[in-house]
Design a protein around this motif. Structure first.
Motif, PDB file in Angstrom:
ATOM      1  N   GLU A   1      51.994 -37.723  52.764  1.00 21.89           N
ATOM      2  CA  GLU A   1      53.358 -38.147  53.091  1.00 21.89           C
ATOM      3  C   GLU A   1      54.399 -37.119  52.673  1.00 21.89           C
ATOM      4  O   GLU A   1      55.334 -36.814  53.418  1.00 21.89           O
ATOM      5  CB  GLU A   1      53.654 -39.498  52.431  1.00 21.89           C
ATOM      6  N   THR A   2      54.219 -36.571  51.463  1.00 19.49           N
ATOM      7  CA  THR A   2      55.227 -35.652  50.922  1.00 19.49           C
ATOM      8  C   THR A   2      54.733 -34.216  50.800  1.00 19.49           C
ATOM      9  O   THR A   2      55.534 -33.304  50.606  1.00 19.49           O
ATOM     10  CB  THR A   2      55.676 -36.129  49.527  1.00 19.49           C
ATOM     11  N   GLY A   3      53.416 -34.019  50.876  1.00 20.95           N
ATOM     12  CA  GLY A   3      52.861 -32.688  50.678  1.00 20.95           C
ATOM     13  C   GLY A   3      52.758 -32.282  49.221  1.00 20.95           C
ATOM     14  O   GLY A   3      52.387 -31.143  48.909  1.00 20.95           O
ATOM     15  N   LEU A   4      53.108 -33.203  48.293  1.00 16.78           N
ATOM     16  CA  LEU A   4      53.082 -32.880  46.862  1.00 16.78           C
ATOM     17  C   LEU A   4      51.660 -32.968  46.315  1.00 16.78           C
ATOM     18  O   LEU A   4      50.843 -33.772  46.785  1.00 16.78           O
ATOM     19  CB  LEU A   4      53.976 -33.851  46.086  1.00 16.78           C
ATOM     20  N   PRO A   5      51.335 -32.166  45.292  1.00 16.21           N
ATOM     21  CA  PRO A   5      50.027 -32.293  44.639  1.00 16.21           C
ATOM     22  C   PRO A   5      49.934 -33.631  43.911  1.00 16.21           C
ATOM     23  O   PRO A   5      50.947 -34.229  43.542  1.00 16.21           O
ATOM     24  CB  PRO A   5      49.994 -31.118  43.661  1.00 16.21           C
ATOM     25  N   ILE A   6      48.730 -34.091  43.680  1.00 14.37           N
ATOM     26  CA  ILE A   6      48.495 -35.370  43.012  1.00 14.37           C
ATOM     27  C   ILE A   6      47.705 -35.122  41.732  1.00 14.37           C
ATOM     28  O   ILE A   6      46.646 -34.491  41.752  1.00 14.37           O
ATOM     29  CB  ILE A   6      47.723 -36.347  43.922  1.00 14.37           C
ATOM     30  N   ARG A   7      48.247 -35.629  40.626  1.00  8.72           N
ATOM     31  CA  ARG A   7      47.509 -35.570  39.363  1.00  8.72           C
ATOM     32  C   ARG A   7      46.797 -36.902  39.152  1.00  8.72           C
ATOM     33  O   ARG A   7      47.413 -37.966  39.259  1.00  8.72           O
ATOM     34  CB  ARG A   7      48.448 -35.323  38.180  1.00  8.72           C
ATOM     35  N   VAL A   8      45.502 -36.828  38.858  1.00  6.59           N
ATOM     36  CA  VAL A   8      44.720 -38.021  38.575  1.00  6.59           C
ATOM     37  C   VAL A   8      44.464 -38.078  37.076  1.00  6.59           C
ATOM     38  O   VAL A   8      43.861 -37.152  36.504  1.00  6.59           O
ATOM     39  CB  VAL A   8      43.381 -38.018  39.343  1.00  6.59           C
ATOM     40  N   VAL A   9      44.934 -39.130  36.433  1.00  8.21           N
ATOM     41  CA  VAL A   9      44.716 -39.325  34.998  1.00  8.21           C
ATOM     42  C   VAL A   9      43.436 -40.118  34.822  1.00  8.21           C
ATOM     43  O   VAL A   9      43.324 -41.269  35.285  1.00  8.21           O
ATOM     44  CB  VAL A   9      45.904 -40.055  34.352  1.00  8.21           C
ATOM     45  N   THR A  10      42.455 -39.516  34.155  1.00  7.78           N
ATOM     46  CA  THR A  10      41.140 -40.144  33.991  1.00  7.78           C
ATOM     47  C   THR A  10      40.901 -40.655  32.572  1.00  7.78           C
ATOM     48  O   THR A  10      39.987 -41.444  32.344  1.00  7.78           O
ATOM     49  CB  THR A  10      40.033 -39.150  34.356  1.00  7.78           C
ATOM     50  N   SER A  11      41.689 -40.185  31.611  1.00  9.08           N
ATOM     51  CA  SER A  11      41.546 -40.650  30.225  1.00  9.08           C
ATOM     52  C   SER A  11      42.883 -40.496  29.528  1.00  9.08           C
ATOM     53  O   SER A  11      43.469 -39.419  29.536  1.00  9.08           O
ATOM     54  CB  SER A  11      40.466 -39.849  29.493  1.00  9.08           C
TER      55      SER A  11
END
Length: 489
Positions: free
Chosen positions: A115-125
């Motif tokens: 939608e925005t082209g922004l990177p996505i950070r995934v928090v796993t812990s």
């Protein structure tokens, strides 16, 4: 309504734009059932608005497939009543949480947000410390909750101020480790102490200037004065004191910025022992001190000599002799200073001059100094240069605001998972009252006997000029009249 409840954390949902990226929390990132740390419930992340605490049983947390829910017993406090009413009215519908990413607990998603082209950070812990209802959540679907976008993610968007106090007695800014990922900037609550304890001792220049000559300032610019006063003398009874013919000229100088930068990866910051950030603060202080030394000795800022942002260095204001430093030449410099009434208190030398002077002075006598002056070695003096100075006649303007900030805004910082630490200090320059009170011996600088009036701000009249004094008297009279009028009302 006796309790407040809602989702503080939503799993697998994207946050709003958090300053150049979006974020998603993995279902395995944090489970309150296995977490051992205490959690505080607040309104709008303010410790002045405490609503409950997990350890006291007034905050209960559960996790399901959608996220982490909270239930808070409404306290019989003003904050509790206000929040309950705002939620009941529908004015507060979201929640937020404060957390720290655990080591290795984050990754970049393989695909950017379509939608925005922004990177996505995934928090796993992660470790959650605080949560509760907020007026401006970072996640769109939390109920009466997710972090307040403008309050709890400043490090990922921009550096911001915090009112957290700073202890300076140990010579560095102590670090609250929780604040490295979540907060971003410390601002000096005792700036004078920071200059004295953090930067001053590391500066070869500032450390050898009397404290009374380090002029604190809050303004954008300050007047650095040059005062010439005639000798005092005997005054007969009932006889006016003779006019000494005092001249007070000045140079108005702006506080120019000195800065230093360090960088480190998040893994190193979290894993290093002892606390790496305390060491970074020390390193930044030393870097600032070296930059300030270079600028105060040699000058800094715009090349235009008429630009009042320029720092005119000490070497441009002293009486320079084109000769290699030696014990005999230092003796001659002392004689020239004594003839003007100046008293030598400081001897700065570059490494080459220090080496040649040590060759003349027996090792057993070196600790006593040269004519009582212990050489202070600075790498920022020109080669083969010594400066004999009456430091009581040297003044420096120091801005009170000093800041150390952490940020991940720099290009590539998010993807590389690193933080940058920046230190800033402002100095308004150096002013020598009389050229003869600073004797410079140098084999590399040309002969120079400066006229200190060229450093004065020619746009200003002598501060003792009759016109200036008359204007000041009129100004004071107007102020007094205004105050008296206010009292009568």
């Amino acid at each position: 309504m006796n309790t407040i409840s809602g989702y503080a954390i939503r799993f697998n949902e994207l946050s709003h734009d958090l300053g150049g990226f979006r974020e998603r929390i993995s279902p395995s990132a944090w489970n309150p059932a296995t977490a051992r740390n205490d959690v505080l419930a607040t309104f709008n992340h303010s410790v002045d608005n405490v609503l409950g605490r997990r350890s006291s049983g007034t905050l209960r947390l559960t996790a399901d497939s959608e996220g982490v829910r909270y239930e808070i017993d409404i306290p019989n406090t003003q904050a509790g009543h206000d929040v309950a009413e705002l939620i009941k009215r529908g004015d507060v519908v979201g929640s937020s949480f404060t957390f720290r990413v655990n080591p290795g607990g984050q990754e970049r998603a393989s695909d950017d947000d379509p939608e925005t082209g922004l990177p996505i950070r995934v928090v796993t812990s992660m470790t959650v410390y605080e949560l509760g209802p907020v007026t401006n959540p970072a996640y769109p679907t939390t109920t009466a909750g997710a972090r307040a976008l403008d309050a709890l993610y400043p490090i990922e968007s921009e550096s911001r101020m915090t009112s957290a106090s700073i202890r300076t007695a140990d010579g560095f800014l102590p670090v609250n480790r929780r604040q490295i990922p979540d907060g971003s900037q410390w601002t000096a609550t005792e700036p004078a102490a920071l200059w004295a304890n953090m930067i001053g001792p590391k500066s070869r220049f500032l450390a050898n200037i009397p404290s009374s000559n380090k002029l604190p300032m809050r303004e954008a610019a300050m007047m650095l004065p040059a005062i010439k006063t005639g000798d005092g003398g005997y005054v007969d009874a009932h006889t006016p004191i003779p006019d000494p013919g005092t001249d007070i000229t000045s140079r108005t100088s702006r506080a120019v910025k000195f800065g230093a930068l360090e960088r480190a990866s998040s893994e190193v910051l979290q894993d290093a022992r002892p606390d790496l950030v305390a060491g970074i603060n020390q390193s930044l202080a030393a870097a600032l001190a070296r930059g300030i030394d270079k600028g105060l000795f040699n000058g800094a800022g715009p090349a235009d000599p008429n630009d009042n942002r320029r720092v005119i260095g000490l070497l441009a204001q002293g009486d320079t002799k084109h000769i290699a430093p030696s014990v005999a030449e230092i003796s001659a410099a002392l004689e020239r200073m004594e003839a003007t009434g100046a008293e030598a208190t400081t001897l700065w030398v570059d490494p080459i001059a220090a080496k040649s002077l040590r060759a003349e002075v027996p090792a057993t006598e070196w600790p006593k100094g040269i004519y009582g002056l212990t050489p202070v070695v600075s790498q920022y003096l020109p080669a083969n240069t010594a400066v004999v100075a009456d430091a009581s006649r040297i003044f420096v303007g120091l801005r009170s605001d000093i800041s150390i900030a952490a940020s991940r805004v720099a290009p590539g910082a998010f993807g590389e998972d690193r933080a940058l630490f920046r230190a800033l200090a402002r100095v308004a320059g150096v002013w020598v009252q009389e050229a003869g009170s600073v004797q410079i011996l140098s084999a590399t600088l040309p002969d120079n006997t400066p006229d200190l009036m060229v450093f004065a701000d020619k746009a200003e009249l002598d501060l003792n000029h009759p016109t200036v004094l008359a204007d000041e008297a009129a100004k004071h009279a107007a102020e007094l009249e205004a105050r008296q009028a206010g009292v009568q009302k």
